[in-house]
Design a protein around this motif. Structure first.
Motif, PDB file in Angstrom:
ATOM      1  N   ILE A  39       0.310   0.047   8.432  1.00 36.53           N
ATOM      2  CA  ILE A  39      -0.064  -0.506   7.134  1.00 36.53           C
ATOM      3  C   ILE A  39       1.149  -0.503   6.222  1.00 36.53           C
ATOM      4  CG2 ILE A  39      -1.422  -0.099   5.031  1.00 36.53           C
ATOM      5  CD1 ILE A  39      -3.577   1.153   6.772  1.00 36.53           C
ATOM      6  N   GLY A  40       1.318  -1.598   5.477  1.00 38.31           N
ATOM      7  CA  GLY A  40       2.297  -1.650   4.401  1.00 38.31           C
ATOM      8  C   GLY A  40       1.613  -2.167   3.151  1.00 38.31           C
TER       9      GLY A  40
ATOM     10  N   SER B   5       3.289   3.189   1.844  1.00 34.80           N
ATOM     11  CA  SER B   5       3.033   2.734   0.486  1.00 34.80           C
ATOM     12  C   SER B   5       4.343   2.341  -0.187  1.00 34.80           C
ATOM     13  CB  SER B   5       2.362   3.838  -0.330  1.00 34.80           C
ATOM     14  OG  SER B   5       2.360   3.510  -1.712  1.00 34.80           O
ATOM     15  N   ALA B   6       4.307   1.226  -0.905  1.00 34.51           N
ATOM     16  CA  ALA B   6       5.480   0.809  -1.671  1.00 34.51           C
ATOM     17  C   ALA B   6       5.815   1.795  -2.777  1.00 34.51           C
ATOM     18  CB  ALA B   6       5.252  -0.584  -2.259  1.00 34.51           C
ATOM     19  N   HIS B   7       4.869   2.672  -3.142  1.00 36.06           N
ATOM     20  CA  HIS B   7       5.149   3.709  -4.135  1.00 36.06           C
ATOM     21  C   HIS B   7       6.232   4.662  -3.643  1.00 36.06           C
ATOM     22  CE1 HIS B   7       1.612   3.357  -7.083  1.00 36.06           C
ATOM     23  NE2 HIS B   7       1.535   2.308  -6.279  1.00 36.06           N
TER      24      HIS B   7
ATOM     25  N   ALA C 189       9.217  -7.469  -2.912  1.00 36.30           N
ATOM     26  CA  ALA C 189      10.366  -6.937  -2.185  1.00 36.30           C
ATOM     27  C   ALA C 189       9.916  -6.528  -0.778  1.00 36.30           C
ATOM     28  CB  ALA C 189      10.946  -5.746  -2.929  1.00 36.30           C
ATOM     29  N   PRO C 190      10.802  -6.580   0.206  1.00 35.02           N
ATOM     30  CA  PRO C 190      10.407  -6.317   1.591  1.00 35.02           C
ATOM     31  C   PRO C 190      10.402  -4.859   1.990  1.00 35.02           C
ATOM     32  CG  PRO C 190      12.710  -6.952   1.511  1.00 35.02           C
ATOM     33  CD  PRO C 190      12.194  -7.060   0.094  1.00 35.02           C
ATOM     34  N   ASP C 191      10.706  -3.947   1.054  1.00 36.78           N
ATOM     35  CA  ASP C 191      11.009  -2.556   1.409  1.00 36.78           C
ATOM     36  C   ASP C 191       9.961  -1.876   2.276  1.00 36.78           C
ATOM     37  OD1 ASP C 191      12.518  -3.483  -0.794  1.00 36.78           O
ATOM     38  OD2 ASP C 191      12.987  -1.429  -1.412  1.00 36.78           O
ATOM     39  N   VAL C 192       8.680  -2.018   1.905  1.00 37.67           N
ATOM     40  CA  VAL C 192       7.640  -1.274   2.616  1.00 37.67           C
ATOM     41  C   VAL C 192       7.507  -1.761   4.058  1.00 37.67           C
ATOM     42  CG1 VAL C 192       5.668  -2.725   1.912  1.00 37.67           C
ATOM     43  CG2 VAL C 192       5.325  -0.286   2.382  1.00 37.67           C
ATOM     44  N   TYR C 193       7.667  -3.054   4.288  1.00 35.03           N
ATOM     45  CA  TYR C 193       7.582  -3.581   5.646  1.00 35.03           C
ATOM     46  C   TYR C 193       8.816  -3.230   6.459  1.00 35.03           C
ATOM     47  CZ  TYR C 193       3.315  -6.152   4.602  1.00 35.03           C
ATOM     48  OH  TYR C 193       2.013  -6.482   4.282  1.00 35.03           O
TER      49      TYR C 193
END
Length: 215
Positions: A107-108, A135-137, A145-149
């Motif tokens: 999960i993202g 979590s993007a947190h 933004a692609p960070d979480v993925y």
């Protein structure tokens, strides 16, 4: 595309049918704070974003929100989700198909882990994702933004191009594209037009997803 090596799911609106619950709580709460938002606009304004983003936008539109509003609204939302949230119809069949194909999934989400504890817990899905919930947190920036993925793919040791992202919002779909991942859009209601520019395929029934993934 060929079968992916990793499937990355958004949570709200893809795994759990939570967004209408959250939107209803937001609409009621913001009205109490002086901001009336019609049903037709609440999802367009806030689905796919973060609660901090909701707070910023609502204040700019005239809502009188205190500095501790995030704690307040999360409490209301979590209570409602724990009582009402259900899994998206057909999602467990998709996960079963991935298990049979021995393809891992994670999960993202832009939502906090505490929220996913509630929604995945009350829907019985937590055990299927335990240890693979992002979590993007916990990242430098939230979707789009692609960070979480990218974090989920890096932890799994799988190249972004070998991942598939499942999203229901343009914000999330843009995050998948920014990560260099093909995106499949779960298009329900009026989301098809917003998802289409960012997705390699659209579907409106979870029973279609396994075939789109080549399973």
């Amino acid at each position: 595309m060929n079968k992916p090596d990793l499937v990355l799911f958004d949570c709200d609106g893809v795994l759990v049918d939570s967004e209408h619950i959250t939107s209803s709580v937001l609409q009621d709460d913001l009205a109490r704070h002086g901001l009336i938002i019609p049903n037709a606009e609440i999802d367009a304004l806030f689905v796919g974003g973060t609660m901090a983003g909701v707070m910023h936008t609502a204040r700019s539109m005239g809502a009188t929100l205190s500095d501790d509003w995030l704690d307040h609204i999360y409490g209301r939302v979590f209570l409602a989700l724990g009582e009402q949230c259900k899994p998206i119809p057909g999602i467990e069949g998709v996960l079963d198909a991935l298990d049979r194909a021995q393809i891992p999934y994670a999960i993202g989400s832009n939502g906090p882990l505490a929220k996913m504890d509630v929604t995945l817990g009350c829907t019985g899905l937590w055990s299927r994702f335990e240890g693979r919930v992002y979590s993007a947190h916990d990242c430098a920036a939230s979707k789009p933004a692609p960070d979480v993925y990218l974090k989920a793919a890096a932890d799994a040791g799988i190249a972004p191009t070998r991942c598939a992202v499942i999203e229901d919002s343009a914000t999330g779909a843009r995050a998948g594209v920014a990560a260099g991942m093909p995106v499949f859009g779960y298009a329900r209601g009026g989301s098809r037009e917003k998802l289409a520019p960012h997705c390699i395929a659209l579907f409106d029934d979870m029973s279609q997803l396994a075939g789109l993934l080549g399973l």
